[in-house]
Design an enzyme around this catalytic site. Structure first.
Site, mmCIF file in Angstrom:
data_model
loop_
_atom_site.group_PDB
_atom_site.id
_atom_site.type_symbol
_atom_site.label_atom_id
_atom_site.label_comp_id
_atom_site.label_asym_id
_atom_site.label_seq_id
_atom_site.Cartn_x
_atom_site.Cartn_y
_atom_site.Cartn_z
ATOM 1 C CG ASN A 13 29.818 28.356 45.453
ATOM 2 O OD1 ASN A 13 29.820 29.409 45.035
ATOM 3 N ND2 ASN A 13 30.727 27.843 45.732
ATOM 4 C CE LYS A 15 30.152 25.477 42.511
ATOM 5 N NZ LYS A 15 30.323 24.199 41.973
ATOM 6 C CG HIS A 70 35.025 26.249 44.920
ATOM 7 N ND1 HIS A 70 35.320 25.373 43.755
ATOM 8 C CD2 HIS A 70 33.907 25.716 45.359
ATOM 9 C CE1 HIS A 70 34.105 24.326 43.904
ATOM 10 N NE2 HIS A 70 33.335 24.515 44.817
ATOM 11 C CD GLU A 72 35.137 25.260 39.952
ATOM 12 O OE1 GLU A 72 34.861 26.214 40.308
ATOM 13 O OE2 GLU A 72 34.321 24.161 39.753
ATOM 14 C CD GLU A 140 32.794 22.535 48.631
ATOM 15 O OE1 GLU A 140 31.553 22.601 48.738
ATOM 16 O OE2 GLU A 140 33.564 22.944 47.754
ATOM 17 N N GLY A 146 30.109 18.908 41.830
ATOM 18 C CA GLY A 146 29.159 18.926 40.462
ATOM 19 C C GLY A 146 29.315 17.482 39.745
ATOM 20 C CB SER A 185 27.014 15.781 44.829
ATOM 21 O OG SER A 185 27.862 16.015 43.438
HETATM 22 P P1 PGA Z 1 27.853 20.917 44.041
HETATM 23 O O1 PGA Z 1 28.882 22.123 44.438
HETATM 24 O O2 PGA Z 1 26.800 21.022 45.035
HETATM 25 O O3 PGA Z 1 27.267 21.458 42.767
HETATM 26 O O4 PGA Z 1 28.445 19.830 43.800
HETATM 27 C C1 PGA Z 1 29.403 22.038 45.461
HETATM 28 C C2 PGA Z 1 30.519 23.331 45.585
HETATM 29 O O5 PGA Z 1 30.855 23.789 44.562
HETATM 30 O O6 PGA Z 1 30.546 23.955 46.599
#
Ligand code: PGA
Length: 230
Positions: A13, A15, A70, A72, A140, A146, A185
């Site tokens: 992803n 983003k 996601h 967010e 997730e 992140g 992560s």
């Molecule tokens: P990350 O993001 O691997 O940077 O933690 C995961 C995601 O947002 O799907």
């Protein structure tokens, strides 16, 4: 009916990261993907690069995905489970496969509510009639996205077993074939540990998917495991 082992999926992803010049990095992913035959790979670039990457991936073993579901979106856009379900249905009608993301916040985990929260999200977000072809679920934990933090393998095992059971209750045998990815992560250094957890059928990778070397290192862990099983 006995189901074959689920083929792993490693999805990156991106983003809002990436410019036209990122096509070079993406092309490195495509080149590396040609050597990985036992894992499905996907990159979800920002909307601005979708057309470019789709052209670069033509005929190559890398799927292209668009982003719209996601954690967010749930927090900043106040999307409800019903909104997520409606989007997954719209994707299905368009012949697409949706990756539906679920996950608890840190406070919810600390309150011992992680399973209840994810159960509610799952029940509300997964459309009736979902199949392994039109749905992937990604667990997730919001606090792991992140942040560099990951849940323990036993917490991941508990959650993925819970999701698998819930999908089975809802969808019967079809629920056994739906892939459940872990996201939050994921890095080359923890990919192996997470991969060994039962019911982890791949990874949804954010930051580490921006670098071809890191993304391919994660993908090859799943490729190797899948070859060993297959
Ligand atoms: P990350 O993001 O691997 O940077 O933690 C995961 C995601 O947002 O799907």
């Amino acid at each position: 009916m006995v189901r074959l082992p689920r083929r792993p999926l490693v999805a990156g992803n991106w983003k809002m990261n990436g410019l036209r010049s990122s096509t070079a990095e993406f092309s490195r992913i495509v080149e590396g993907a040609r050597k990985l035959a036992a894992v499905d790979l996907m990159i979800c670039p920002p909307a601005t690069l979708l057309v470019l990457f789709a052209a670069a991936a033509k005929g190559a073993p890398v799927l292209i995905g668009a982003q719209d579901g996601h954690a967010e979106r749930r927090s900043y856009h106040h999307e409800t489970d019903a909104d997520v379900r409606a989007k997954a249905l719209a994707a299905r009608r368009a012949g697409l496969c949706a990756i539906v993301c679920v996950g608890e916040t840190r406070a919810e985990r600390e309150d011992q509510r992680a399973l209840a929260v994810v159960g509610t999200q799952l029940d509300g977000s997964v459309p009736d009639g979902a199949t392994a072809e039109n749905l992937v679920v990604a667990y997730e934990p919001v606090w792991a996205i992140g942040s560099g933090l990951t849940p323990t393998p036993s917490d991941v095992a508990q959650m993925h077993a819970f999701i698998r059971q819930r999908l089975g209750l809802r969808l019967g045998e079809e629920g056994q074939g739906i892939r459940i990815l872990y996201g939050g992560s994921v890095k080359p250094s923890n990919a192996k540990e997470l991969m060994h957890v039962a019911n982890v059928d791949g990874a949804l990778v954010g930051g580490a998917s921006l670098k071809a070397d890191e993304f391919l290192a994660i993908a090859s862990v799943y490729d190797q495991q899948s070859r060993n099983i297959g």
